[in-house]
Motif scaffolding. Structure first.
Motif, PDB file in Angstrom:
ATOM      1  N   ALA A  71      80.937 -12.523   4.365  1.00  7.09           N
ATOM      2  CA  ALA A  71      80.418 -12.224   5.706  1.00  7.09           C
ATOM      3  C   ALA A  71      81.386 -12.671   6.793  1.00  7.09           C
ATOM      4  CB  ALA A  71      79.068 -12.938   5.901  1.00  7.09           C
ATOM      5  N   PRO A  72      81.368 -11.985   7.955  1.00  8.42           N
ATOM      6  CA  PRO A  72      82.177 -12.436   9.089  1.00  8.42           C
ATOM      7  C   PRO A  72      81.759 -13.834   9.535  1.00  8.42           C
ATOM      8  CG  PRO A  72      81.195 -10.277   9.535  1.00  8.42           C
ATOM      9  CD  PRO A  72      80.585 -10.791   8.274  1.00  8.42           C
ATOM     10  N   LEU A  73      82.700 -14.555  10.125  1.00  5.95           N
ATOM     11  CA  LEU A  73      82.474 -15.906  10.627  1.00  5.95           C
ATOM     12  C   LEU A  73      82.221 -15.854  12.128  1.00  5.95           C
ATOM     13  CD1 LEU A  73      82.626 -19.047  10.295  1.00  5.95           C
ATOM     14  CD2 LEU A  73      85.099 -18.810  10.683  1.00  5.95           C
ATOM     15  N   LEU A  74      81.214 -16.577  12.578  1.00  7.62           N
ATOM     16  CA  LEU A  74      80.916 -16.718  14.003  1.00  7.62           C
ATOM     17  C   LEU A  74      81.168 -18.180  14.373  1.00  7.62           C
ATOM     18  CD1 LEU A  74      79.899 -15.071  16.426  1.00  7.62           C
ATOM     19  CD2 LEU A  74      77.593 -15.802  15.847  1.00  7.62           C
ATOM     20  N   GLN A  75      82.235 -18.423  15.147  1.00 11.22           N
ATOM     21  CA  GLN A  75      82.647 -19.778  15.552  1.00 11.22           C
ATOM     22  C   GLN A  75      82.162 -20.069  16.963  1.00 11.22           C
ATOM     23  OE1 GLN A  75      83.417 -22.192  13.953  1.00 11.22           O
ATOM     24  NE2 GLN A  75      85.458 -22.263  13.151  1.00 11.22           N
ATOM     25  N   GLY A  76      81.911 -21.331  17.238  1.00 12.93           N
ATOM     26  CA  GLY A  76      81.511 -21.729  18.594  1.00 12.93           C
ATOM     27  C   GLY A  76      80.252 -21.013  19.027  1.00 12.93           C
ATOM     28  N   TRP A  77      79.365 -20.785  18.103  1.00 12.10           N
ATOM     29  CA  TRP A  77      78.180 -19.964  18.361  1.00 12.10           C
ATOM     30  C   TRP A  77      77.112 -20.731  19.132  1.00 12.10           C
ATOM     31  CZ3 TRP A  77      73.589 -21.696  16.350  1.00 12.10           C
ATOM     32  CH2 TRP A  77      73.674 -22.637  15.338  1.00 12.10           C
ATOM     33  N   HIS A 128      78.601 -10.973  21.432  1.00  7.70           N
ATOM     34  CA  HIS A 128      77.281 -11.342  20.921  1.00  7.70           C
ATOM     35  C   HIS A 128      76.910 -10.454  19.745  1.00  7.70           C
ATOM     36  CE1 HIS A 128      74.951  -7.965  22.592  1.00  7.70           C
ATOM     37  NE2 HIS A 128      75.728  -8.075  23.654  1.00  7.70           N
ATOM     38  N   THR A 129      76.041 -10.980  18.910  1.00  5.68           N
ATOM     39  CA  THR A 129      75.569 -10.265  17.735  1.00  5.68           C
ATOM     40  C   THR A 129      74.478  -9.283  18.127  1.00  5.68           C
ATOM     41  OG1 THR A 129      73.788 -11.846  17.292  1.00  5.68           O
ATOM     42  CG2 THR A 129      75.961 -12.327  16.311  1.00  5.68           C
ATOM     43  N   SER A 130      74.048  -8.497  17.161  1.00  2.00           N
ATOM     44  CA  SER A 130      72.816  -7.740  17.340  1.00  2.00           C
ATOM     45  C   SER A 130      71.651  -8.719  17.169  1.00  2.00           C
ATOM     46  CB  SER A 130      72.757  -6.585  16.328  1.00  2.00           C
ATOM     47  OG  SER A 130      72.855  -7.069  15.006  1.00  2.00           O
ATOM     48  N   THR A 147      71.459 -10.683  11.155  1.00  4.52           N
ATOM     49  CA  THR A 147      71.081  -9.879  12.320  1.00  4.52           C
ATOM     50  C   THR A 147      70.625  -8.505  11.831  1.00  4.52           C
ATOM     51  OG1 THR A 147      73.278  -8.916  12.651  1.00  4.52           O
ATOM     52  CG2 THR A 147      72.855 -11.074  13.689  1.00  4.52           C
ATOM     53  N   GLU A 148      70.268  -7.651  12.768  1.00  5.45           N
ATOM     54  CA  GLU A 148      69.854  -6.297  12.387  1.00  5.45           C
ATOM     55  C   GLU A 148      70.974  -5.547  11.661  1.00  5.45           C
ATOM     56  OE1 GLU A 148      68.635  -4.763  16.208  1.00  5.45           O
ATOM     57  OE2 GLU A 148      66.532  -5.135  15.711  1.00  5.45           O
ATOM     58  N   SER A 149      72.220  -5.931  11.938  1.00  8.88           N
ATOM     59  CA  SER A 149      73.332  -5.168  11.359  1.00  8.88           C
ATOM     60  C   SER A 149      74.058  -5.850  10.210  1.00  8.88           C
ATOM     61  CB  SER A 149      74.340  -4.812  12.453  1.00  8.88           C
ATOM     62  OG  SER A 149      74.883  -5.983  13.024  1.00  8.88           O
TER      63      SER A 149
END
Length: 156
Positions: free
Chosen positions: A23-29, A56-58, A74-76
């Protein structure tokens, strides 16, 4: 027959872990603070978003219930969750990264370093953000640090 549920759970867990590792990484979220159910952060390894781009994510449909969540769906798609920061520190990092003119780099701190005071100095030198805003961020950052150290000391 009695072993099937645990086998199914084991297979499901293994499939989830494989999906998570890709999965993609989301940093500093951070969770959106405006009533919407999405996250803001810097994206890495996303098939449709440039590396190190802030966005931002879905809509979030599930999030790891752990105290330090490691994933969100998320939805996607599914995301791995990296570092998160207290609000004032995150905002300082956001502005420092934005004013650097460069995308964030995986493995490097958002904002370019962990030296928050040098980020504040850099932001002041750009002249693009009002001094009162930077002063407010600085006060909020030091208040966050003081609160965190007070909480840590009281729990000992």
């Amino acid at each position: 027959m009695d072993d099937e549920p645990s086998t199914d759970a084991s297979l499901n867990q293994r499939a989830f872990e494989e999906e998570l590792s890709a999965a993609p990484l989301l940093q500093g979220w951070v969770l959106a603070d405006n009533g919407y159910e999405w996250m803001h952060g810097w994206f890495f390894g996303h098939p449709e978003i440039d590396e190190g781009t802030h966005g931002h994510t879905s809509r979030i449909v599930a999030i790891d219930p752990a105290i330090s969540p490691r994933w969100a769906r998320t939805e996607s798609r599914l995301y791995r969750l990296g570092n998160t920061y207290p609000p004032a520190e995150r905002e300082i990092r956001y502005w420092a990264q934005k004013h650097s003119g460069l995308p964030a780099v995986v493995g490097r701190p958002i904002g370019g370093s962990d030296d928050i005071e040098s980020m504040l100095t850099c932001l002041r030198s750009t002249g693009r953000i009002r001094a009162a805003k930077i002063d407010g961020l600085e006060r909020a950052y030091f208040d966050e640090r003081h609160s965190a150290s007070t909480s840590a000391n009281s729990s000992v």
